[in-house]
Design a protein around this motif. Structure first.
Motif, mmCIF file in Angstrom:
data_model
loop_
_atom_site.group_PDB
_atom_site.id
_atom_site.type_symbol
_atom_site.label_atom_id
_atom_site.label_comp_id
_atom_site.label_asym_id
_atom_site.label_seq_id
_atom_site.Cartn_x
_atom_site.Cartn_y
_atom_site.Cartn_z
ATOM 1 N N LYS A 166 10.028 -48.778 25.766
ATOM 2 C CA LYS A 166 9.992 -49.394 27.097
ATOM 3 C C LYS A 166 8.558 -49.714 27.508
ATOM 4 C CE LYS A 166 14.362 -49.466 28.362
ATOM 5 N NZ LYS A 166 15.054 -50.728 28.753
ATOM 6 N N GLN A 167 7.622 -48.857 27.143
ATOM 7 C CA GLN A 167 6.218 -49.136 27.442
ATOM 8 C C GLN A 167 5.742 -50.382 26.707
ATOM 9 O OE1 GLN A 167 3.396 -45.918 27.203
ATOM 10 N NE2 GLN A 167 4.794 -44.467 28.147
ATOM 11 N N LEU A 168 6.139 -50.512 25.446
ATOM 12 C CA LEU A 168 5.787 -51.728 24.699
ATOM 13 C C LEU A 168 6.350 -52.959 25.398
ATOM 14 C CD1 LEU A 168 6.381 -50.709 20.962
ATOM 15 C CD2 LEU A 168 4.185 -51.182 22.068
ATOM 16 N N GLU A 169 7.581 -52.845 25.853
ATOM 17 C CA GLU A 169 8.223 -53.972 26.524
ATOM 18 C C GLU A 169 7.488 -54.350 27.809
ATOM 19 O OE1 GLU A 169 12.728 -55.358 27.865
ATOM 20 O OE2 GLU A 169 12.267 -53.226 27.686
ATOM 21 N N GLN A 170 6.906 -53.353 28.466
ATOM 22 C CA GLN A 170 6.183 -53.594 29.710
ATOM 23 C C GLN A 170 4.742 -54.043 29.481
ATOM 24 O OE1 GLN A 170 6.699 -49.849 31.759
ATOM 25 N NE2 GLN A 170 8.933 -50.060 31.751
ATOM 26 N N GLY A 171 4.353 -54.188 28.216
ATOM 27 C CA GLY A 171 3.033 -54.714 27.912
ATOM 28 C C GLY A 171 1.989 -53.690 27.533
#
Length: 268
Positions: free
Chosen positions: A73-78
């Motif tokens: 999810k952190q990757l998805e948020q940038g």
């Protein structure tokens, strides 16, 4: 709020090993190698990374440890990272579907087992067979495990107990933690009489012991995939991935109890 719930919320937030929080702007602008890795990899990966620094002369990578779902999810948020090591296929599939990784770099690196643990001085005995009921062994305590809806170890544990017909008997006596190392700590500190973690986690903590290992046919295969992230521009990402696939890192993983697979992903 029940005391067990307060306990879990209190220290699991701190136990993300300094890693579940978003890397700040300074890290985003840094040229250091940033690795997002499942919490259960900490002991083995710390050793492998240290050996890579000695063998290559490269700067130490910045490794952020947390539950695989939180990292994806952190990757998805940038959030900036160069490598992602997940504790299950689902969250790597998620990252791939969101175009967050380089598909061609994806490798199924490791396999693991899940086990039932107790404090090292406990006299508890349990047989993980069909019809198992952990209620008596738990007494008034709770079964510590990762969140059963999102944390890989929690999902595997729930699946295994469901397959054995034991989940409904104890589902209301579960203390769900933010990651598997948080569940491990609950048992290690004597705050839960039993827990479900990876066998590699149990090996990393002398204050716990494995009292039974779940049969492999009770849950999906436990596979740890790794991939370079889509936005990585760090040339060391490929070098570190190659090192993790090599014999030097293999020794670190096997010493901790992982099975080294090192197989390129087939499709998905």
């Amino acid at each position: 709020m029940p005391s067990t719930r307060r306990t879990v919320l209190g220290f699991t937030a701190a136990l993300l090993i300094g890693a579940a929080s978003f890397p700040g702007p300074a890290l985003a602008q840094s040229k250091e190698l940033v690795v997002f890795a499942a919490a259960s990899l900490k002991t083995a990966l710390d050793e492998a990374a240290g050996n890579w620094v000695k063998d290559s002369g490269k700067p130490a990578p910045k490794i952020s440890y947390a539950a695989s779902n939180a990292l994806a999810k952190q990757l998805e948020q940038g959030a900036p990272a160069d490598l992602f090591l997940s504790a299950d296929l689902d969250w790597m599939d998620y990252a791939q579907q969101k175009n967050l990784i380089v598909k061609e770099s994806r490798v199924s690196l490791l396999a693991n087992r899940i086990a039932l643990i107790a404090p090292s001085d406990a006299k508890t005995t349990v047989t993980l067979a069909p019809g198992v009921d952990l209620s008596a062994a738990l007494g008034q305590g709770r079964l510590a495990m990762g969140n059963v809806d999102s944390v890989p170890a929690g999902k595997y544990g729930k699946a295994a107990l469901e397959k054995l017909g034991g989940w409904d008997k104890i589902r209301d006596k579960v203390a769900q933690a933010d990651n598997v190392r948080a569940a491990l700590l609950l048992v290690s500190r004597g705050e839960a009489p039993l827990g479900i973690v990876y066998t590699t986690d149990a090996a990393a903590d002398p204050k716990v012991k494995v009292i039974a290992t779940f049969p492999e046919d009770t849950h999906p295969p436990i596979v740890y995939p790794v991939a370079i992230t889509k936005d990585s521009a760090n040339p060391d990402a490929q070098a570190f991935l190659a090192y993790l696939r090599g014999n030097a890192a293999k020794a670190s993983f096997e010493k901790q109890g992982f099975t080294v697979l090192n197989k390129p992903a087939s499709s998905s």
